[in-house]
Scaffold this motif. Structure first.
Motif: not given
Length: 887
Positions: A475-491
């Motif tokens: 983190m904060p870069g190299h973090s796409r996997s956590s970003i996408k997971a938390m966006t899915a959680r948001y949805k």
């Protein structure tokens, strides 16, 4: 077209998934006819293409032309020709191919195909309106130019995916990798062999790297001299002091050993005793006595000379008993591992000697990236065994990256439900996109994660071997996997109308319009530093990880943030604009947000009683006064670009600097300079075991006297600008195995071993030929001679013993442990009609082949005629090395 058809068309366009087949929509017959007119390709067409389209990938040239993008560094680009040949007729249209290409494509030429970059390494090939289908046996080509260079056949990634809207995606069979039965290594079949030195092998006109031939290798190996007694008496890593029995006597262990624990707990040494047992040294009451103990003052020391270094020990192999005294339990454990190092498999005797030993560095580490491509728990457990055998004591486990999240966090199941898998789901609601040639199979070995129980098993095994596990979830870069997971959680929670819970751990600002590209070419991989929910996520994850560690009996005392390669994100984020305008944290411009994130996360870790570690580039931008007292910085700056300056600056902050120089310590790089050698090469095209052995990590700038840059040109270093403060030292060194194109456990072992043994040597033992650091600063080049010819001769003499020890004594132990270490290519020449061959690690088997006939064992110079090939074979004869031709 009526509204129902439009809706179906849009839905089909958005689905583009291959993890599952979506159900066919219920429409009447008339609407089906219209839908088929829009999407003429059917599932059987996709299946036919996957089975019968043969892909060939050929690097045409690395020489840049005027077609390259001049804005790219060095004006560099390489050209590839993709050839598609149909084994059977392909008439269908409107299908597409997705494939991974590490370096983004700049431009292309084709009459019937177009190609574009999607994100990361993922690219899409589409059919032009002019596409006319394939007749049986017909070939079509697509030429493209991509950024930088392609100098190794392993650059090309496998598992091209063919798909069409509303149909199940398939992997094109001609691009599916397979395992070579002789070598155990993965082969990517659609990649064409390199043949041309000038256009394919060279990076540019100034690249002086030589394609390693069997003849050149023969000359290099010829300096190795066998010394069987030195091998029998050798311990790897080399102890600080060894006194050999004056008569070179041996003591028998025919009856095994009888261990007396003394004041040592069995749990602290059981793993070492088990290691001895695997080598045939079992416990027996009638065996040679082995007496263990812990003492504040080691033998032959006075109280004012008492060794305080953790892991120190005194070992005596005598005629009637073996004694091991450690400064602590770790010291006794290390003494037992040195005893195991003296063992020659199948030889029931040990050389008599006395050893006084302590580690040169407190931090002796190995990083394994399991995030890009997953590697099994079983591999990690095996790695821990070998790290312990060679006295490495820090496992840096890289668990979170753009391409995958590999640790179960019970309170955040989306992290592993979605982001531990890559398949073909362009919406990324079920899995991540198929980066790095992952294909469509969610059950592929490149996918997966460690459950809490898996991870705790790793932690317990590490504790039993006196190894600290340092987790990293970048983190904060190299973090796409956590970003996408938390966006899915948001949805998910938005759909449940639980807005507060939806935003609880959100990592991206949906109104951010910043356009950026990370080092790995993602445009969406950086956690937003201005959202409170980002820090709530960090707190939640770290609280969970700390509990997992505590429950396993290995407290989490250090965590690696990552902190590197943050790529110009946030500039157009409304949240960040507001934060910079209104904060009271001293952040006055967007460029300071990366450092602020690291400082704040470091504070969160401190509140949890966890020390901070990170990569040097990200850590260097932080304000020292805002950072904790204890900070670990992994220095990965290249030496030939003057990287010692950055390293010294960080050490002069009184931070704990761990040398991680890619010039020599990146084990994902090729062993030798050959296009068939696997790995990336941005800092070195050949990092063999001998180069790791040569490393002098206490004195980084001195390597300019005898090493070359990444193009095998001489370079100079000036250490008068930022010398180390008087007495300042590094805390340790760490080897790195990054996994972008390392897809199997066997390939990891091929990359790590035997370089790990040389890493252990340099981490534990201060060589007597190493040049001490000059605290006054100095300049070095190939014209200076601080590293004298006498020191060079002594180094090479010790390397000869080390190489022989590996071949004769250590490789058989790795084979017992089923470790697939790299078998070296064979050096060979033909003189006056006779084949002469040698090998980098004497003790391994050499084989030769004449005119593609049967393989024969090479024992001495032999008459040959015709085409001659050579290869190595493991001592257990179960594996063979790469075949090379003798010209």
């Amino acid at each position: 077209m009526n509204k129902k058809i439009v809706a179906l068309t849009i839905a089909a366009s958005l689905s583009l998934v291959g993890c599952e087949k979506y159900p066919e929509p219920a429409v009447d017959t008339g609407e089906k006819i219209k839908l088929q007119a829009i999407f003429p390709v059917a599932q059987h067409d996709v299946d036919n293409i996957a089975k019968n389209l043969v892909v060939n990938y050929r690097v045409v040239t690395n020489v840049p032309t005027d077609k390259c993008d001049s804005k790219i560094a060095y004006g560099a680009c390489f050209e590839v020709q993709l050839t598609f040949t149909a084994k059977k007729e392909i008439a269908a249209k409107d299908w597409t191919i997705y494939f991974s290409q590490i370096a983004p494509i700049q431009s292309f030429e084709s009459d019937e195909f177009s190609v574009k970059h999607i994100n990361g390494d993922l690219h899409q090939i589409s059919l032009k309106d002019s596409f006319s289908g394939f007749a049986e046996g017909e070939s079509k080509t697509l030429n493209f130019r991509a950024m930088f260079w392609s100098l190794a056949e392993s650059d090309a990634l496998p598992n091209y995916i063919v798909t069409a809207p509303n149909l199940t995606a398939r992997v094109i069979e001609s691009t599916v990798p397979y395992i070579d039965k002789e070598t155990g290594l993965e082969v990517v079949p659609h990649v064409e062999t390199f043949t041309d030195f000038e256009t394919q092998f060279k990076r540019n006109a100034t690249d002086n790297t030589q394609w390693l031939s069997s003849e050149a290798l023969y000359e290099r190996n010829a300096v190795l001299v066998e010394n069987k007694m030195a091998v029998a008496q050798a311990i790897i890593p080399t102890p600080k002091s060894v006194i050999i029995d004056e008569y070179d006597r041996f003591v028998s262990i025919n009856n095994g050993i009888a261990v007396s624990l003394g004041n040592v707990k069995l749990a602290d040494v059981d793993a070492a005793l088990s290691h001895l047992a695997t080598l045939g040294v079992t416990q027996n009451n009638a065996g040679l006595p082995v007496r263990l103990s812990i003492a504040k003052v080691l033998p032959n020391k006075t109280s004012d000379q008492a060794q305080q270094v953790s892991g120190s020990y005194h070992l005596t192999v005598g005629e009637k008993a073996i004694t091991i005294v450690g400064s602590d339990a770790n010291g006794v454990f290390n003494g037992l591992q040195s005893l195991a190092s003296l063992v020659t498999v199948g030889v029931p005797k040990l050389p008599m000697m006395t050893v006084e030993d302590e580690p040169h560095y407190a931090f002796r580490g190995m990083l394994v990236d399991v995030a890009r491509n997953f590697h099994s728990k079983e591999f990690i457990l095996s790695l821990l065994d070998q790290m312990a055998a060679y006295k490495l004591n820090k496992l840096h486990l890289h668990l979170g990256e753009d391409e995958g999240w590999r640790l179960e966090i019970p309170s955040l199941p989306e992290l592993t439900d979605i982001s531990s898998q890559r398949c073909f789901d362009m919406s990324e609601t079920e899995c991540l996109m198929p980066q790095l040639g992952a294909g469509v199979d969610r059950n592929s070995s490149v996918n997966g994660y460690y459950t809490v129980s898996d991870y705790q098993e790793i932690l317990k095994a590490a504790t039993a071997r006196h190894i600290q596990v340092i987790p990293s979830l970048d983190m904060p870069g190299h973090s796409r996997s956590s970003i996408k997971a938390m966006t899915a959680r948001y949805k998910k929670y938005q759909a449940l109308e639980e807005e507060e819970k939806a935003k609880q751990f959100l990592l991206e600002d949906f109104d951010d319009t910043t356009e950026y590209s990370s080092v790995q070419f993602y445009n969406d991989n950086t956690i937003n530093a201005c959202l409170e929910s980002s820090y709530d996520f960090v707190i939640e994850v770290m609280t969970q990880v700390k509990k997992i560690h505590a429950d396993a009996g290995q407290p989490l005392t250090r965590y690696h943030i990552g902190a590197d390669e943050t790529a110009g994100a946030w500039l157009e984020s409304p949240a960040c604009k507001a934060f910079v305008a209104n904060n009271d944290q001293g952040v006055t411009k967007m460029s300071e947000l990366g450092a602020y994130f690291i400082e704040r996360v470091s504070g969160i870790l401190s509140d949890l009683d966890i020390e901070t570690a990170g990569w040097s580039d990200g850590m260097s931008h932080t304000r020292v006064e805002k950072m904790p007292e204890v900070v670990q910085a992994n220095a990965w700056d290249t030496l030939f670009y003057g990287g010692h300056d950055k390293v010294h600056e960080l050490a002069n902050r009184d931070w704990e600097v761990v040398i991680s120089s890619p010039d020599v310590l990146y084990f994902d790089f090729p062993h030798e300079a050959d296009p068939k050698e696997h790995g990336f090469y941005w800092a070195s095209r050949h990092t063999n075991t001998e180069k790791v052995f040569q490393f002098m990590p206490d004195n980084l700038p001195v390597h300019a006297e005898f090493w070359l840059d990444r193009e095998d040109n001489a370079y100079a270093t000036d250490d008068t600008k930022t010398p180390l403060k008087q007495g300042q030292k590094f805390v340790g060194i760490q080897g790195q195995l990054w996994s972008e194109n390392v897809r199997t456990d066997d390939m990891v072992e091929h990359k790590v071993y035997p370089r790990l043994l040389a890493l252990a040597e340099r981490a534990w033992h201060l060589a007597d030929w190493a040049v001490p650091y000059n605290y006054e600063g100095a300049k070095y080049s190939q014209d200076t001679e601080v590293f004298t010819k006498a020191l060079e001769a002594e180094r090479d003499k010790q390397w000869s013993v080390f190489a022989n020890t590996l071949g004769h004594k250590e490789f058989p132990k790795l084979e017992i442990a089923q470790v697939d270490y790299r078998l070296p290519t064979v050096g060979a020449v033909i003189k006056e009609g006779k084949l002469y061959a040698n090998i980098a690690f004497p003790g391994l088997i050499i084989e030769y082949q004449i005119n593609n006939g049967i393989w024969q064992t090479y024992l001495e110079p032999v008459a040959v005629s015709g085409a001659v090939n050579v290869r190595s074979r493991s001592t257990d004869r179960l594996r063979a090395g790469r075949i090379t031709a003798v010209n």
